[in-house]
Design an enzyme around this catalytic site. Structure first.
Site, PDB file in Angstrom:
ATOM      1  N   SER A   9       0.833  -1.209   0.000  1.00 59.81           N
ATOM      2  CA  SER A   9       0.000   0.000   0.000  1.00 59.81           C
ATOM      3  C   SER A   9       0.867   1.259   0.000  1.00 59.81           C
ATOM      4  O   SER A   9       0.509   2.267  -0.618  1.00 59.81           O
ATOM      5  CB  SER A   9      -0.979  -0.006   1.178  1.00 59.81           C
ATOM      6  OG  SER A   9      -0.308   0.151   2.391  1.00 59.81           O
ATOM      7  N   HIS A  34       8.138   3.550   9.109  1.00 57.67           N
ATOM      8  CA  HIS A  34       7.831   2.654  10.232  1.00 57.67           C
ATOM      9  C   HIS A  34       6.547   3.132  10.909  1.00 57.67           C
ATOM     10  O   HIS A  34       6.384   4.334  11.147  1.00 57.67           O
ATOM     11  CB  HIS A  34       9.001   2.641  11.224  1.00 57.67           C
ATOM     12  CG  HIS A  34       8.778   1.694  12.356  1.00 57.67           C
ATOM     13  ND1 HIS A  34       8.938   0.329  12.212  1.00 57.67           N
ATOM     14  CD2 HIS A  34       8.372   1.898  13.636  1.00 57.67           C
ATOM     15  CE1 HIS A  34       8.644  -0.261  13.359  1.00 57.67           C
ATOM     16  NE2 HIS A  34       8.298   0.666  14.240  1.00 57.67           N
TER      17      HIS A  34
HETATM   18  C1  GRF Z   1       3.719  -0.518   6.753  1.00 52.06           C
HETATM   19  O1  GRF Z   1       2.967  -0.462   7.929  1.00 52.06           O
HETATM   20  C2  GRF Z   1       5.063   0.089   6.979  1.00 52.06           C
HETATM   21  O2  GRF Z   1       5.062   1.119   7.927  1.00 52.06           O
HETATM   22  C3  GRF Z   1       5.893  -1.056   7.485  1.00 52.06           C
HETATM   23  O3  GRF Z   1       5.429  -2.155   6.764  1.00 52.06           O
HETATM   24  C4  GRF Z   1       4.080  -1.941   6.387  1.00 52.06           C
HETATM   25  C5  GRF Z   1       4.024  -2.149   4.889  1.00 52.06           C
HETATM   26  O4  GRF Z   1       2.710  -2.081   4.396  1.00 52.06           O
HETATM   27  N1  GRF Z   1       7.298  -0.802   7.353  1.00 52.06           N
HETATM   28  P1  GRF Z   1       2.496  -1.990   2.823  1.00 52.06           P
HETATM   29  O5  GRF Z   1       3.119  -3.215   2.195  1.00 52.06           O
HETATM   30  O6  GRF Z   1       3.143  -0.734   2.348  1.00 52.06           O
HETATM   31  O7  GRF Z   1       1.002  -1.955   2.645  1.00 52.06           O
END
Ligand code: GRF
Length: 406
Positions: A13, A108
């Site tokens: 996402s 993060h």
């Molecule tokens: C997100 O919550 C990001 O903060 C963390 O991993 C997750 C990835 O989600 N590092 P996506 O694959 O970008 O939906």
């Protein structure tokens, strides 16, 4: 436009948010997407968006340094200069970090240094914190320990479930990550001499800055400012605080910027022949080949550091800028003293600086526009005070003159 490589492991996402941002006037483009997991949604998303995407899996028993060396090769094959982790579930080792020093970013889902590691949202929920948020940071060899570039925080409504908290954080991530990456690629955020530096233009320059920042770094012509009757001055992009080169060290001291920002009676037209010439930002160094100042522009040859002749495109851009300044009835231009195309009187030539006005200064001079540099900008402002008249009427038609020789 900075080519970035996005490393993913799953849903994607944040990748989707980065792709959406890269499609607007944007200082970065996504050069490739690499996953360490096969068949994940993020890979499908990238492929669907026409971005080179592939899986680079770590097979059991394979040394981390070998795995990363190959990853670096693939990123470099795609010209990547900045790496963005978007849900990439591996701790990076020295091989990758040293290949892109200070140029690997991560998002993060917590307000670091609180709640590093996995399931940060659940950790925050279980801890009963009243404020949550997300962090974009540079990556080091630790677990979410690198220098913080930016954060966003919000108050948690009473009774919010852990799942809803995760969703809210994610919504913030999707705004914070693309904008922080854009600021990083515009050099407004950088890792210099062991610390995060934030560059902010004077608030009074806000609209000029905003109109120009993304287009400059995207390498496209900025939208013309609307005519509001104020006197227009042309200012080299580099003097507006937009360096041409990646390291950002060419950024000018903001003295001129501050002085211009304080003059609300002046409207600023930010100009950059290199960007208009499509030489790209950050751009390679360019310089003149002909050493004789008297004949320099009779037989110009301007090459970039790869030896490519950029004379024609650059001189054409100089012509277009001169036309644009004439249309805006520009009376004075502030140019960088020693840039190859817009140098006011010292231009780089085979490693030396020779005393000659650059092509833009010559063209502007021929069009009756006074040029000043960062060295004598105070004099330029005084000259404007003594000679200032409002730019009459609306901008004239674009005559589209080509060629920059004067
Ligand atoms: C997100 O919550 C990001 O903060 C963390 O991993 C997750 C990835 O989600 N590092 P996506 O694959 O970008 O939906």
């Amino acid at each position: 436009m900075t080519p970035i490589g996005v490393l993913v492991s799953g849903r994607g996402s944040n990748l989707a948010a980065l792709i959406a941002r890269s499609r607007r006037n944007c200082p970065f483009r996504i050069a490739c997407v690499i996953s360490d997991q096969p068949g994940v949604a993020a890979l499908e998303l990238a492929t669907g968006a026409g971005i080179p995407a592939f899986c680079h899996e770590k097979t059991p028993g394979r040394k981390k340094s070998d795995f990363e060396a190959e990853l670096v090769t693939r990123l470099r094959e795609h010209g990547v200069e900045v790496v963005a982790l978007a849900g990439y579930m591996r701790i990076l080792g020295r091989t990758l970090l040293e290949a892109f020093p200070g140029r690997v970013l991560n998002i993060h889902p917590s307000l670091l240094p609180a709640f590093p590691g996995l399931h940060a949202q659940e950790q925050a929920h279980a801890a009963g914190v009243r404020v949550a948020g997300c962090t974009v940071h540079l990556v080091d060899a630790g677990m979410d320990t690198g220098p913080i570039l930016d954060q966003v925080a919000f108050r948690i409504p009473d009774g919010l479930s852990a799942d809803d908290l995760s969703l809210r954080i994610l919504e913030h991530e999707h705004r914070l990550y693309p904008e922080t990456l854009a600021r990083f690629c515009r050099h407004e955020l950088s890792w210099t001499d062991g610390q995060v530096r934030v560059f902010s233009p004077p608030a009074s320059l806000g609209s000029v800055w905003e109109a120009f920042a993304d287009s400059h770094w995207a390498g496209v012509e900025p939208v013309e400012p609307s005519d509001d009757g104020r006197t227009t001055v042309a200012v080299s992009a580099c003097l507006c605080g937009f360096p041409c080169r990646w390291d950002g060290r060419d950024r000018q001291e903001p003295a001129l910027l501050q002085a211009l920002g304080a003059r609300k009676e002046l409207k600023i037209l930010a100009i950059c022949p290199e960007v208009l010439a499509g030489l790209g930002v950050p751009r390679p160094r360019i310089q003149f080949e002909n050493e004789d100042p008297d004949t320099l522009f009779d037989a110009p040859a301007i090459r970039n550091e790869q030896g490519v002749d950029v004379t024609e495109v650059l001189l054409r851009a100089v012509g277009r800028i001169t036309d644009r300044c004439a249309r805006f009835h520009v009376r004075a231009a502030f140019l960088k003293e020693n840039s190859p195309s817009c140098g006011t009187h010292r231009i780089p030539c085979r490693g030396e600086r020779i005393v000659a006005p650059g092509p833009l200064a010559l063209r502007l001079g021929a069009a009756g526009i006074r040029t000043f540099s960062e060295e004598n900008f105070t004099q330029g402002l005084e000259w404007l005070d003594a000679n200032m008249t409002s730019s009459p009427g609306s901008p004239g038609p674009d005559t589209g003159t080509d060629g920059g020789k004067s």
